[in-house]
Motif scaffolding. Structure first.
Motif, PDB file in Angstrom:
ATOM      1  N   HIS A  75       0.894  -1.163   0.018  1.00 39.37           N
ATOM      2  CA  HIS A  75       0.083  -0.123  -0.035  1.00 39.37           C
ATOM      3  C   HIS A  75       0.973   1.344  -0.177  1.00 39.37           C
ATOM      4  O   HIS A  75       1.234   1.684   1.269  1.00 39.37           O
ATOM      5  N   HIS A 105       1.488   5.047  -2.558  1.00 38.44           N
ATOM      6  CA  HIS A 105       1.136   5.850  -3.518  1.00 38.44           C
ATOM      7  C   HIS A 105       2.012   6.697  -4.181  1.00 38.44           C
ATOM      8  O   HIS A 105       3.448   6.726  -3.541  1.00 38.44           O
ATOM      9  N   LYS A 125      -6.803  -0.564  -6.966  1.00 32.83           N
ATOM     10  CA  LYS A 125      -7.288   0.267  -5.805  1.00 32.83           C
ATOM     11  C   LYS A 125      -8.688   0.917  -5.895  1.00 32.83           C
ATOM     12  O   LYS A 125      -9.186   1.674  -6.823  1.00 32.83           O
ATOM     13  N   HIS A 159      -5.259  -0.099   5.518  1.00 28.82           N
ATOM     14  CA  HIS A 159      -5.419   0.271   7.199  1.00 28.82           C
ATOM     15  C   HIS A 159      -6.321  -0.600   7.921  1.00 28.82           C
ATOM     16  O   HIS A 159      -6.696  -0.268   8.904  1.00 28.82           O
ATOM     17  N   ASP A 200       1.254   3.114   3.230  1.00 33.17           N
ATOM     18  CA  ASP A 200       0.540   4.534   3.077  1.00 33.17           C
ATOM     19  C   ASP A 200       1.553   5.542   2.654  1.00 33.17           C
ATOM     20  O   ASP A 200       1.163   6.564   2.818  1.00 33.17           O
TER      21      ASP A 200
END
Ligand SMILES: [Zn+2]
Length: 412
Positions: free
Chosen positions: A111, A113, A256, A324, A374
């Protein structure tokens, strides 16, 4: 007033970049409320009640109250570099946090970005190397690994986060300009990671399509050996199906979906069609799942964990990851993962504090959990630190949590 010139769907010029904070907020709220079809879709409609709001508030308070009281004690560090106190970590000559101990399995981050510049904002140059990364939680004075990660934002840092997130839609964010592929790979290298999944989000706005942009920029380059390309589609985009097929043909290996930012219910019929296509294409789905507690309140109804049950139960052959781990709604996510008939649900570890993660691991085992950072919200080292702390003395669990589960989700 900013004058905006458009040609068809692409914004070609924005003049006069002076725009006040209030104007920016109004504009972005309008964008979120009006984007992609505007409707909330079907799937049972809005059932967000006072009880839901009460449970969220209670979970936030309880999480903060328990910080430092778990079996690992206080886990407060002086920023990301303070994590060098951990036995596995150290600092390099430049003073950057590094993985110093040998024998730690090479992590795969399920995960992450890349930099976002969409709608009215200029696109981010993903290939640029910058001097340092400005994580959204930008090297905090105190980093507490035993709270939900967004509790580490001071009020001032929270305001900056909101500003930079809005600037990703208009004007461009100076933080996002540092969220580039080489910057991420450099951080992965320092922390001994093998790979990271980079996940776009289809916001349903005119302008840059992040999926196409990232694939077009990265596929076939050496960077793509380290960055697993993700795809995102909007379930109410008339062209989502060909777009998804094109993305997977172009190299995307995970999809996603962010029900809050995309404003759809995960159990809406149009979303079910997307999961069916993911089954046909044999690509896993990673959801933003559960409420973070810092999102605008009007978006929370989309992320209630009960909304994800339909997807998981209707598609036992689709591999679903709850990013999460359900966020503040972790207890509900654990229950859903435990009961999933296909054994097809994994909890991503991003953001969850150490004690909560430790309890989830005890409840589900490492086979149902996968490391996530994240990034660029947080340094990937903070995610690895938490995984290492809860698996000390259990090499098998550690290997499974930091890379084994990701390999199973991604199919190798
Ligand atoms: Zn994320």
């Amino acid at each position: 007033m900013a004058r905006i010139t458009t040609t068809g769907q692409s914004i070609t010029a924005i003049e006069e970049p002076q725009i006040g904070r209030r104007e920016l907020l109004r504009l972005a709220a309008g964008v979120l409320a009006a984007g992609a079809g505007g409707s909330t879709g079907c799937g049972g409609g809005d059932d967000y009640g006072e009880e839901d709001a009460r449970i969220l508030a209670e979970r936030i308070d309880a999480g903060r109250a328990r910080a430092g009281a778990g079996r690992f004690g206080e886990l407060r560090f002086r920023g990301y570099t303070g994590l060098a106190e951990l036995p596995e970590f150290g600092l390099d000559e430049a003073g950057e946090l590094v993985l110093a101990k040998r024998g730690v399995p090479r992590a795969i981050d399920i995960h992450a970005h890349l930099g976002v510049g969409v709608f009215l904002a200029p696109r981010v140059d993903l290939l640029q190397r910058t001097e340092r990364v400005r994580h959204f939680l930008d090297d905090p004075e105190v980093l507490d690994l035993d709270v939900y990660m967004n509790d580490n934002f001071t009020p001032e840092a929270r305001r900056r986060l909101t500003r930079e997130q809005l600037r990703q839609l208009v004007l461009g964010s100076e933080f996002a300009a540092t969220h580039t592929a080489p910057n991420l790979v450099a951080e992965l290298d320092r922390m001994g990671f093998e790979r990271a999944c980079v996940l776009p989000i289809a916001l349903g706005l005119p302008g840059t399509d992040l999926t196409e942009d990232w694939i077009g920029t990265l596929a076939g380059t050496p960077l793509a050996e380290r960055l697993v390309l993700g795809a995102s589609v909007h379930p109410r985009d008339d062209a989502w199906q060909p777009k998804l097929r094109r993305a997977v043909a172009g190299g995307a290996r995970i999809v996603k979906l962010h029900p809050e930012f995309q404003r759809f219910f995960p159990d809406a019929p149009e979303a079910m069609e997307v999961y069916a296509e993911c089954e046909r294409l044999d690509v896993p789905v990673i959801f933003h799942a559960g409420r973070s507690g810092i999102e605008p309140e009007f978006l929370r109804k989309y992320a209630l964990m009960r909304r994800y049950v339909g997807a998981v139960e209707s598609f036992p052959n689709v591999r679903f990851v709850f990013g999460h781990a359900g966020a503040r709604d972790l207890p509900d996510a654990v229950e859903i993962a435990r009961r999933a008939p296909g054994g097809n649900v994994w909890l991503g570890t991003a953001s969850i504090g150490v004690s909560a993660l430790d309890q989830a691991l005890a409840a589900l085992g490492p086979e149902r959990m996968a490391l996530g950072s994240d990034w660029p919200f947080y340094h990937v080292g903070s995610a690895l630190a938490k995984a290492l702390i809860i698996t000390r003395g259990d090499a098998g669990a550690r290997r499974q949590l930091v890379r084994g589960s990701a390999l199973e989700i991604l199919g190798g």
